[in-house]
Design a protein around this motif. Structure first.
Motif, PDB file in Angstrom:
ATOM      1  N   PHE A   1       0.830  -1.214   0.000  1.00  0.00           N
ATOM      2  CA  PHE A   1       0.000   0.000   0.000  1.00  0.00           C
ATOM      3  C   PHE A   1       0.865   1.266   0.000  1.00  0.00           C
ATOM      4  N   VAL A   2       2.013   1.166   0.605  1.00  0.00           N
ATOM      5  CA  VAL A   2       2.956   2.300   0.548  1.00  0.00           C
ATOM      6  C   VAL A   2       3.387   2.541  -0.898  1.00  0.00           C
TER       7      VAL A   2
ATOM      8  N   ILE B   1       1.795   1.594  -3.609  1.00  0.00           N
ATOM      9  CA  ILE B   1       0.627   2.108  -4.355  1.00  0.00           C
ATOM     10  C   ILE B   1       0.501   3.618  -4.125  1.00  0.00           C
ATOM     11  N   GLY B   2       0.611   4.000  -2.872  1.00  0.00           N
ATOM     12  CA  GLY B   2       0.493   5.425  -2.529  1.00  0.00           C
ATOM     13  C   GLY B   2       1.551   6.262  -3.232  1.00  0.00           C
ATOM     14  N   LEU B   3       2.775   5.741  -3.277  1.00  0.00           N
ATOM     15  CA  LEU B   3       3.867   6.488  -3.914  1.00  0.00           C
ATOM     16  C   LEU B   3       3.652   6.612  -5.431  1.00  0.00           C
TER      17      LEU B   3
ATOM     18  N   LEU C   1       0.812   6.367  -7.099  1.00  0.00           N
ATOM     19  CA  LEU C   1      -0.305   7.299  -7.336  1.00  0.00           C
ATOM     20  C   LEU C   1       0.131   8.745  -7.063  1.00  0.00           C
ATOM     21  N   GLY C   2       0.915   8.910  -6.013  1.00  0.00           N
ATOM     22  CA  GLY C   2       1.419  10.245  -5.658  1.00  0.00           C
ATOM     23  C   GLY C   2       2.225  10.864  -6.792  1.00  0.00           C
TER      24      GLY C   2
ATOM     25  N   ILE D   1      -2.588   4.618   4.411  1.00  0.00           N
ATOM     26  CA  ILE D   1      -1.195   4.482   3.965  1.00  0.00           C
ATOM     27  C   ILE D   1      -1.052   4.957   2.509  1.00  0.00           C
ATOM     28  N   VAL D   2      -2.025   4.551   1.674  1.00  0.00           N
ATOM     29  CA  VAL D   2      -1.990   4.984   0.264  1.00  0.00           C
ATOM     30  C   VAL D   2      -2.056   6.511   0.175  1.00  0.00           C
TER      31      VAL D   2
ATOM     32  N   GLY E   1       1.068   8.093   1.184  1.00  0.00           N
ATOM     33  CA  GLY E   1       2.073   7.997   0.113  1.00  0.00           C
ATOM     34  C   GLY E   1       1.882   9.065  -0.932  1.00  0.00           C
ATOM     35  N   ILE E   2       0.613   9.260  -1.309  1.00  0.00           N
ATOM     36  CA  ILE E   2       0.300  10.300  -2.319  1.00  0.00           C
ATOM     37  C   ILE E   2       0.712  11.670  -1.797  1.00  0.00           C
TER      38      ILE E   2
ATOM     39  N   VAL F   1       2.839  12.491   0.483  1.00  0.00           N
ATOM     40  CA  VAL F   1       4.299  12.640   0.598  1.00  0.00           C
ATOM     41  C   VAL F   1       4.900  13.019  -0.757  1.00  0.00           C
TER      42      VAL F   1
END
Lengths: 282, 345
Positions: free
Chosen positions: A21-22, A24-26, A28-29, B7-8, B11-12, B14
């Motif tokens: 999930f980290v 995925i977040g990165l 997408l970020g 968490i997702v 991440g976005i 950040v």
């Protein structure tokens, strides 16, 4: 079977794990950040030579509009090297620059000269840089007065001033109003920074860069690089790209002398036209 | 599940913040931009004032206007002044290129011309004598009759000559001469003034003229400048107001005049209309008490360094018409020398 199940179990545990999930977040970020926060640009727009024709003024206005509407352009450096031009063309650029300044930082960088209309354009910016021996000033206007109207047998007119628009005295009055507009614009935009009175400004004198700094006509001595850094600072930019926005009909080189003035006067014909233009009268 | 979504999002955030902080250190804060307003920009021309004009049509004086020196003006520009002169009964004569300034001003002929006329008269006399000798015997009877007729004709011609003898001018006006005056012309003008004639010298900073060629003969210098006032002016900085006057016949009843691109005239105590503290010369910086109008030589020579104020529509501003009327009065009034010469009724 047991191998397939173990892979499935592994994947299930991976897709449900925090690092996934980290990641995925990165990802997408990054995708969101690239589209939402584009790399900022500082645009350089160069205005050189006399701004006499409406077509040149229109090209400048188009470029200013593009700079205002393009979201990646965060600041504009106006590179000026102009003795001014037609009053109408100059005022159009001045007013559009004021609109641009409400949204984006505008810093003027004066080269050899920003006189008369050239300086009128410069005062619309947030900050003005000149080089030590640049020349600024010539705050004023001139008009080529019409010849007194004379009736002809072959041409009929419906009113006494149909051909000229009015008497010479009337146009001299308008010239005074044009002067007042220019002086008011300088007083308004320079504000407390200005150390010259209305009367002193109206003398239409030229000043060297260092002198202009002393009188508050400009803000600092510096080159185009300093202007870019100032624009970045005003716009709050840490890392940026410098792009040049070319003006289609920009003149590469100009010199304006007495013969050009004579040609200009002959072009005006009977209809008076006002100029914010510095010229050598001899 | 909520934890994983958080968490997702974290991440976005950040990445977005990281990119933001990489490119930006702050935001552009636009200054309060005041758009210009144009309502208060107005130009009010100076009003015109009433003036008194002592037009009488009783005078018999003559004014000569110089047109012989490629003068840089149109006659229409003097219409207002000429009308004032005509209304005072003055006769206006024009000095053309063919005219002799010396003869027109002083009524004297040049020595060469005088010698030529004497020579012609002698020749004519000799011819007449020869003809008389040939016809003497044949026309004895007729001679007496013809002689009588000739005498009568001569008398008539003499009478006509006396009647048509041109009146010498009482005043001479020189406006923007572009050709130099010869030494003889300068001497003639000097003699004219010494005899009580009045001289009006006018030039304009916007026009080329060689006025100093004659003005300097009388201690006047039209400076190569123009006067301007950035604080208070008539529509333009070069159109100045003058409100400080020396009291004399030229400045009587004047409170304030407007001059349209005037220059300064240097003289020794000749200035009669002085600029104020906010008016400056485009050239002279050392002196402050400058005057565009001067009256010298016991008020016989008037110098005015602006032509425009005399013409329409500029004559109507403030007391300009009064000044023109005063100049006309001055040209119309005789000097002491002229009063002594003229027989009183």
């Amino acid at each position: 079977m047991s191998r397939l199940e173990s892979i499935k179990r592994l994947m299930r545990s991976w897709f449900s794990s925090i690092p996934f999930f980290v990641l995925i977040g990165l990802v997408l970020g990054v995708l969101i950040a690239i589209s939402a926060i584009p790399r900022p640009n500082i645009a350089i727009i160069t205005i050189s030579g006399p701004v006499l024709g409406q077509s040149y003024a229109d090209d400048i206005l188009d470029t200013l509009r593009y700079a205002r509407e393009n979201s990646s352009i965060k600041a504009v450096v106006l590179r000026l090297n102009s003795p001014g031009g037609g009053a109408s063309a100059t005022e159009q650029i001045y007013l559009d620059l004021l609109r641009l300044r409400q949204e984006k930082a505008v810093v003027a960088s004066i080269g050899t000269v920003a006189a008369s209309g050239g300086y009128y354009i410069a005062v619309a910016s947030n900050y003005i840089y000149v080089e030590p021996t640049s020349q600024v000033g010539s705050i004023g206007a001139w008009v080529s007065l019409p010849q007194p109207e004379k009736l002809e047998e072959d041409v009929g007119t419906s009113g006494p001033f149909k051909a000229t628009g009015g008497s010479r005295r009337k146009f001299m009055g308008y010239l005074e109003m044009v002067r007042q507009e220019f002086v008011e614009a300088v007083m308004l935009q320079r504000g407390d920074r200005l150390k010259l009175s209305k009367e002193e400004l109206s003398r239409a004198e030229m000043y060297l860069g260092v002198e202009g700094l002393k009188y508050g006509l400009i803000d600092d001595i510096g080159t185009q690089t300093a202007a870019i850094e100032k624009a970045a600072s005003l716009a709050g930019l840490r890392n940026y790209r410098v792009v040049e926005l070319p003006i289609r009909s920009r003149l590469l080189y100009w010199s304006f002398g007495a013969s050009d003035l004579a040609a200009l006067k002959s072009q005006t014909g009977l209809i008076p036209e006002y100029y914010y233009l510095y010229f050598e009268s001899r | 599940m909520i934890k994983r979504i958080a968490i997702v999002i974290a991440g976005i955030v950040v990445i977005v913040l990281g990119r933001g902080f990489f490119f930006y250190s702050g935001f552009y804060s636009a200054p309060a931009t005041e758009m210009p307003s144009y309502e208060h920009i107005v130009v009010l021309p100076a009003p015109s004032a009433e003036f008194s004009d002592n037009a009488s049509e009783e005078g018999d004086r003559t004014v000569l206007i110089d047109l012989a020196h490629n003068n840089n003006f149109d006659m229409e520009e003097l219409n207002v002044l000429m009308l004032r002169l005509i209304s005072r009964g003055l006769t206006i004569k024009l000095l053309g290129v063919e005219d002799d300034l010396e003869k027109e001003l002083l009524g004297e002929l040049k020595e060469e011309e005088e010698a030529e006329i004497v020579q012609e008269e002698e020749l004519a006399g000799e011819e007449e004598e020869e003809e008389e000798d040939v016809q003497e015997n044949e026309l004895v009877d007729e001679e007496e009759e013809e002689g009588d007729e000739e005498e009568m004709e001569e008398e008539e011609l003499e009478e006509e000559d006396i009647e048509e003898e041109p009146k010498l001018p009482n005043a001479f006006i020189i406006v923007c001469p572009r050709l130099e005056f010869s030494q003889k012309e300068k001497e003639a003008i000097g003699e004219f003034v010494d005899n009580g004639g009045k001289l009006l010298l006018t030039a304009d900073p916007t026009r080329h003229s060689d006025i100093n060629n004659i003005a300097i003969e009388f201690g006047l210098i039209f400076e190569p400048d123009y006067l301007y006032n950035m604080k208070e002016n008539e529509i333009n900085y070069s159109n100045i107001f003058v409100a400080e006057f020396e009291e004399n016949e030229i400045t009587k009843n004047l409170e304030k005049i407007a001059l349209y691109v005037a220059g300064s005239i240097s003289s020794t105590d000749g200035g009669i209309a002085f600029i104020d503290q906010n008016t400056f010369s485009s050239v002279i910086e050392s002196r402050k008490r400058l005057s565009p109008i001067a009256l010298v030589e016991e008020s016989k020579i008037l110098a005015v360094y602006d032509l425009t104020f005399m013409s329409e529509p500029y004559n109507g501003t403030l007391d300009n018409n009064q000044l023109i009327a005063n100049i006309a009065d001055w040209l119309d009034s005789p000097t002491e020398e002229q009063e002594q010469e003229e027989p009183k009724d």
